[in-house]
Design a protein around this motif. Structure first.
Motif, PDB file in Angstrom:
ATOM      1  N   GLY A   1       7.921   0.766   6.576  1.00 12.36           N
ATOM      2  CA  GLY A   1       7.844   0.786   7.925  1.00 12.36           C
ATOM      3  C   GLY A   1       7.482   2.229   8.358  1.00 12.36           C
ATOM      4  N   HIS A   2       7.354   3.355   7.573  1.00 11.72           N
ATOM      5  CA  HIS A   2       7.003   4.350   8.234  1.00 11.72           C
ATOM      6  C   HIS A   2       5.722   4.594   8.525  1.00 11.72           C
ATOM      7  N   HIS A   3       4.823   3.487   8.346  1.00 10.97           N
ATOM      8  CA  HIS A   3       3.406   3.389   8.740  1.00 10.97           C
ATOM      9  C   HIS A   3       3.322   2.703  10.128  1.00 10.97           C
ATOM     10  N   LEU A   4       4.610   2.217  10.600  1.00 11.88           N
ATOM     11  CA  LEU A   4       4.423   1.528  11.667  1.00 11.88           C
ATOM     12  C   LEU A   4       5.111   2.027  12.990  1.00 11.88           C
TER      13      LEU A   4
ATOM     14  N   SER B   1       0.791  -1.206   0.016  1.00  9.95           N
ATOM     15  CA  SER B   1      -0.004   0.167   0.016  1.00  9.95           C
ATOM     16  C   SER B   1       0.942   1.185   0.047  1.00  9.95           C
ATOM     17  N   HIS B   2       2.058   1.159   0.606  1.00 11.80           N
ATOM     18  CA  HIS B   2       2.843   2.418   0.357  1.00 11.80           C
ATOM     19  C   HIS B   2       3.276   2.710  -1.009  1.00 11.80           C
ATOM     20  N   PRO B   3       3.898   1.673  -1.764  1.00 14.94           N
ATOM     21  CA  PRO B   3       4.016   1.925  -3.187  1.00 14.94           C
ATOM     22  C   PRO B   3       2.847   2.142  -4.080  1.00 14.94           C
TER      23      PRO B   3
HETATM   24 CU   LIG Z   1       3.415   5.340   3.090  1.00 13.07          CU
END
Ligand SMILES: [Cu+2]
Length: 370
Positions: free
Chosen positions: A139-142, A90-92
């Motif tokens: 990992g910036h979502h965590l 979901s980030h890409p």
């Molecule tokens: Cu992201």
């Protein structure tokens, strides 16, 4: 999810294969239109990232139907693993939405500044750079999901690299506009509305699960993807349909949308920063004024969209026949008729220059006759 996922993967594959095998004569990699470079980078993400979403959905199904413990802690699974797999796609996926938008801006900035793209290679390669680095930032979502400080720092730095590639594009667009003969037409108005907001990693903990996140995501999706979509729609409308729309209405709608967009989301940034959480419909009295401002902004935005639908439908039905190349653009797609025939080109042009080469007055390619 599987069907939609597969259509995304196969679309990406189609674009990659087309770019490799079906380029016209003389159309070398370093002469590809910047929109094609952006689509190519997007396609790489679609082919590599989307299968991970499919696998994640498959595991969830197996867990639900066969009692297999992968993500559910009651069955010995790890819910954070779900977050990792979800965000690896979901980030890409956000770049699937933003990269084509950046490609549109690269094309239209040149076309409406009457200048060659400043830093063509840098713009092209930064698209590939965003696609590549985008796989190492999930990992910036965590940050608040129990991640170690080292991991958070590493993901933070990798995420910042995306900002570097984006800045390369933005500075090159400004370089393209600099001393250009700017034609302030409707697509150019949307270029001016185009913008992204950047969240700094250390602030993420403060802003986590607040309205700031809502504002930030939509500021990018509307400010970048929707603005570029509208720029593209107005730029290529004569190409797609061979009709012209009313320029005055186009500029009025663009102003409404840019104004409404900022009035909608700027108050939400403030609300989030003041601590209003997301996903609740009630809020304390002192947040009322900013919420009203945001609603008023979204109403303006709605009127702008409605206006576009109305004048484009009128243009389709009663609009004047457009010239083949109403913008005098040096993009290769303008070499064919507007609207193009089903097979795109009656004669495949041989490409002898860069796309958007405004240094000469000659048309961009030499057409083979016969
Ligand atoms: Cu992201």
């Amino acid at each position: 999810m599987f069907i939609v996922g597969f259509s995304s993967i196969l679309t990406g594959l189609n674009f990659i294969v087309t770019t490799h095998t079906m380029r016209g004569e003389g159309l070398t990699w370093m002469r590809l239109p910047l929109f094609v470079w952006a689509s190519y980078a997007t396609s790489i993400i679609q082919v590599i990232a989307t299968p991970v979403l499919g696998i994640t959905v498959l595991i969830v199904s197996v867990e639900r139907f066969a009692g297999f413990g992968m993500f559910d802690p009651a069955r010995g699974g790890d819910p954070v693993l779900f977050q990792h797999m979800f965000w690896f796609y979901s980030h890409p996926a956000v770049y699937i939405m933003i990269l084509p938008a950046m490609g549109v801006i690269s094309e239209t900035v040149s076309a409406f500044s009457r200048k060659n793209p400043f830093g063509y290679k840098a713009i092209a390669m930064s698209s590939i750079g965003i696609a590549f680095v985008g796989f190492f930032t999930w990992g910036h979502h965590l940050f608040v999901a129990g991640q170690s400080t080292f991991d958070a720092g590493a993901f933070g730095i990798l995420s910042m690299l995306v900002g570097v590639f984006t800045a390369i594009k933005v500075f090159n667009w400004i370089g393209t506009m600099y001393r250009g003969a700017i034609a302030f037409k409707t697509p150019f108005a949307y270029i001016c509305g185009f913008g992204v907001a950047l969240a700094t990693t250390s602030l993420d903990i403060h802003w986590h699960d607040t309205y700031f996140v809502v504002a930030h995501f939509h500021f990018i999706m509307v400010g970048a993807s929707v603005m570029a979509f509208l720029a593209a729609l107005h730029y290529w409308f004569p190409k797609m349909f061979g009709k012209t729309y009313h320029e005055g209405w186009g500029l009025v709608a663009a102003s409404l949308i840019i104004l409404g967009f900022n009035a909608t989301f700027v108050p939400q940034f403030l609300l989030g920063n003041f601590g209003m959480p997301r996903r609740y419909y009630q809020y304390p009295e002192h947040f009322q004024a900013l919420n009203v401002a945001s609603t008023a902004g979204s109403t303006l935005l709605g009127f702008g969209f409605l206006m576009i639908v109305i004048y484009l439908v009128i243009a389709l039905r009663w609009g004047q026949q457009s010239e083949q190349n109403p913008w005098g653009s040096k993009g290769f797609e303008w070499l064919t008729a507007s609207p193009p025939p089903t097979h795109n080109f009656d004669e495949i042009p041989t490409i002898t220059q860069m796309p958007h080469d405004y240094r000469t007055h000659e048309p961009p390619g030499v057409i083979h006759v016969g």
